[in-house]
Scaffold this motif. Structure first.
Motif, short mmCIF file in Angstrom:
data_model
loop_
_atom_site.label_atom_id
_atom_site.label_comp_id
_atom_site.label_asym_id
_atom_site.label_seq_id
_atom_site.Cartn_x
_atom_site.Cartn_y
_atom_site.Cartn_z
N PHE A 35 60.51 -51.96 -18.80
CA PHE A 35 60.50 -50.71 -19.57
C PHE A 35 59.07 -50.27 -19.88
CE2 PHE A 35 60.37 -48.13 -23.38
CZ PHE A 35 61.28 -47.14 -23.05
N LYS A 36 58.20 -51.21 -20.21
CA LYS A 36 56.81 -50.86 -20.50
C LYS A 36 56.13 -50.24 -19.28
CE LYS A 36 52.54 -52.66 -22.55
NZ LYS A 36 51.87 -53.84 -23.15
N GLU A 37 56.38 -50.80 -18.10
CA GLU A 37 55.82 -50.23 -16.87
C GLU A 37 56.36 -48.82 -16.65
OE1 GLU A 37 53.72 -51.29 -14.51
OE2 GLU A 37 53.31 -53.30 -15.24
N LEU A 79 55.52 -42.83 -17.04
CA LEU A 79 55.90 -41.50 -17.49
C LEU A 79 54.71 -40.69 -17.98
CD1 LEU A 79 59.27 -42.11 -19.39
CD2 LEU A 79 58.95 -41.12 -17.11
N PHE A 80 53.75 -41.35 -18.61
CA PHE A 80 52.57 -40.62 -19.10
C PHE A 80 51.81 -39.99 -17.94
CE2 PHE A 80 48.11 -40.22 -20.26
CZ PHE A 80 48.19 -39.56 -21.48
N ASP A 81 51.50 -40.79 -16.93
CA ASP A 81 50.76 -40.27 -15.77
C ASP A 81 51.60 -39.27 -14.98
OD1 ASP A 81 48.46 -41.73 -16.33
OD2 ASP A 81 49.20 -43.48 -15.25
N TYR A 82 52.88 -39.52 -14.87
CA TYR A 82 53.78 -38.61 -14.16
C TYR A 82 53.80 -37.25 -14.86
CZ TYR A 82 58.23 -37.18 -11.94
OH TYR A 82 59.21 -36.53 -11.24
N LYS A 96 46.69 -41.23 -23.98
CA LYS A 96 47.33 -42.45 -23.47
C LYS A 96 47.39 -43.52 -24.56
CE LYS A 96 48.99 -44.94 -19.98
NZ LYS A 96 48.30 -45.08 -18.69
N ASP A 97 46.37 -43.58 -25.40
CA ASP A 97 46.35 -44.56 -26.49
C ASP A 97 47.52 -44.32 -27.45
OD1 ASP A 97 45.24 -46.69 -28.09
OD2 ASP A 97 44.52 -45.15 -29.47
N VAL A 98 47.71 -43.07 -27.86
CA VAL A 98 48.83 -42.76 -28.76
C VAL A 98 50.15 -43.04 -28.06
CG1 VAL A 98 50.07 -40.85 -29.88
CG2 VAL A 98 47.59 -41.07 -30.15
N TRP A 99 50.25 -42.64 -26.80
CA TRP A 99 51.48 -42.83 -26.04
C TRP A 99 51.90 -44.31 -26.02
CZ3 TRP A 99 55.04 -39.62 -23.92
CH2 TRP A 99 55.91 -40.15 -22.96
N MET A 100 50.96 -45.19 -25.67
CA MET A 100 51.30 -46.60 -25.54
C MET A 100 51.45 -47.29 -26.90
SD MET A 100 51.76 -46.85 -22.36
CE MET A 100 52.22 -48.59 -22.43
N ALA A 111 57.20 -48.58 -32.22
CA ALA A 111 58.66 -48.52 -32.16
C ALA A 111 59.27 -49.92 -32.14
CB ALA A 111 59.09 -47.73 -30.92
N ALA A 112 58.63 -50.83 -31.38
CA ALA A 112 59.14 -52.20 -31.29
C ALA A 112 59.06 -52.91 -32.64
CB ALA A 112 58.37 -52.97 -30.22
N ILE A 113 57.95 -52.70 -33.35
CA ILE A 113 57.79 -53.34 -34.65
C ILE A 113 58.78 -52.75 -35.65
CG2 ILE A 113 56.22 -53.69 -36.59
CD1 ILE A 113 53.92 -53.73 -34.57
N CYS A 114 58.97 -51.44 -35.60
CA CYS A 114 59.95 -50.79 -36.49
C CYS A 114 61.34 -51.36 -36.27
CB CYS A 114 59.98 -49.29 -36.23
SG CYS A 114 58.61 -48.37 -36.97
N LYS A 115 61.66 -51.66 -35.02
CA LYS A 115 62.99 -52.16 -34.70
C LYS A 115 63.20 -53.56 -35.25
CE LYS A 115 66.08 -52.84 -30.73
NZ LYS A 115 66.21 -52.73 -29.26
#
Length: 262
Positions: free
Chosen positions: A163-165, A170-173, A222-226, A232-236
């Motif tokens: 999923f991370k890949e 998606l950012f570059d796309y 890109k920094d904000v995106w990643m 999100a993972a920590i929030c979960k």
């Protein structure tokens, strides 16, 4: 074999459509560094299979025919004559996804396909991307492509690394083929977040989309995106941990926390 290595083999197979034995060979040769092993596979692929094996596995001409079928969609309506036999435009992609039974707007199927094809432009596929990509993935019929999408969805849901890949892709796309812009425009970012960071992955996705709209963010780096994925993972797992003021987050995410606390 430990869990980490098994996961790397699965990821290698997803990225390259190679057999597991080939994955093990390349990963072992490159000290189990997945990125280097995948690069090596495409730079120095294994010997081509025999004619009999090739005939039974994938037919390049059939893939070319598939591309031509969907590249022709919408040609008659193109009054400016700007369509190209080497490009499958939005109308063709839409028809393809409909015939793959992927019409739900929330389904990431078209983005998964773009990921698998290493596509460069939102809403269209170039001939070389489509043909070379499906040949590499050994998919020369719609039925095979449907089956691949089922497997790709399952892998996306079960493997954080995959999923991370996909999320990074998606950012570059979204930035487009020339990659001259360093940031992603907000409308595109919102569309891609809605597809990728569902409420199951990021409980605050609705609030986040409201926040970036209200604050009129011009572009997403890109920094904000990643880092949003990490947030999100920590929030979960533990929401309070993500809101620790001593943690180092991009300013936009700090501002979002303040927005939530109003």
């Amino acid at each position: 074999m430990d869990r980490v290595r098994k996961e790397k083999i699965q990821q290698f197979v997803i990225f390259t459509a190679a057999e597991p034995a080939v994955a093990v060979e390349y990963l072992t040769r490159h000290d189990w560094n997945l990125e280097i092993a995948v690069d090596a596979y495409f730079s120095h692929p294994p010997p081509a299979p025999s004619n009999a094996q090739a005939a039974s596995s994938v037919d390049r001409a059939r893939i070319e025919a598939l591309f031509d079928t969907y590249a022709a969609v919408g040609d008659e309506a193109d009054s400016e004559g700007s369509s190209s036999n080497d490009e499958m435009t939005f109308a063709g992609v839409e028809r393809l996804m409909a015939e793959l039974h992927c019409t739900d707007p929330a389904d990431p199927a078209v983005f998964l396909l773009a990921f698998g094809l290493h596509a460069k432009t939102l809403g269209s596929f170039m001939r070389d991307e489509f043909v070379d990509g499906l040949f590499r993935l050994r998919l020369d019929t719609l039925d095979k492509l449907r089956q691949w999408l089922v497997s790709a969805r399952a892998e996306l849901a079960s493997s954080p690394a995959v999923f991370k890949e996909f999320y990074a892709f998606l950012f570059d796309y979204g930035r487009g083929p020339n990659q001259q812009r360093r940031s992603l425009d907000l409308d595109t970012a919102k569309e891609l977040w809605a597809i990728s960071l569902t409420s199951a992955r990021f409980a605050l996705i609705g609030k986040w989309l409201e926040f970036v709209e209200e604050t009129k963010v011009r572009g997403v780096t890109k920094d904000v995106w990643m880092m949003l994925l990490e947030f999100a993972a920590i929030c979960k797992e533990k929401p309070s941990a993500a809101w620790d003021s001593s943690s180092s987050w991009p300013t936009l995410i700090d501002d979002f926390v303040a927005y939530l606390q109003r």
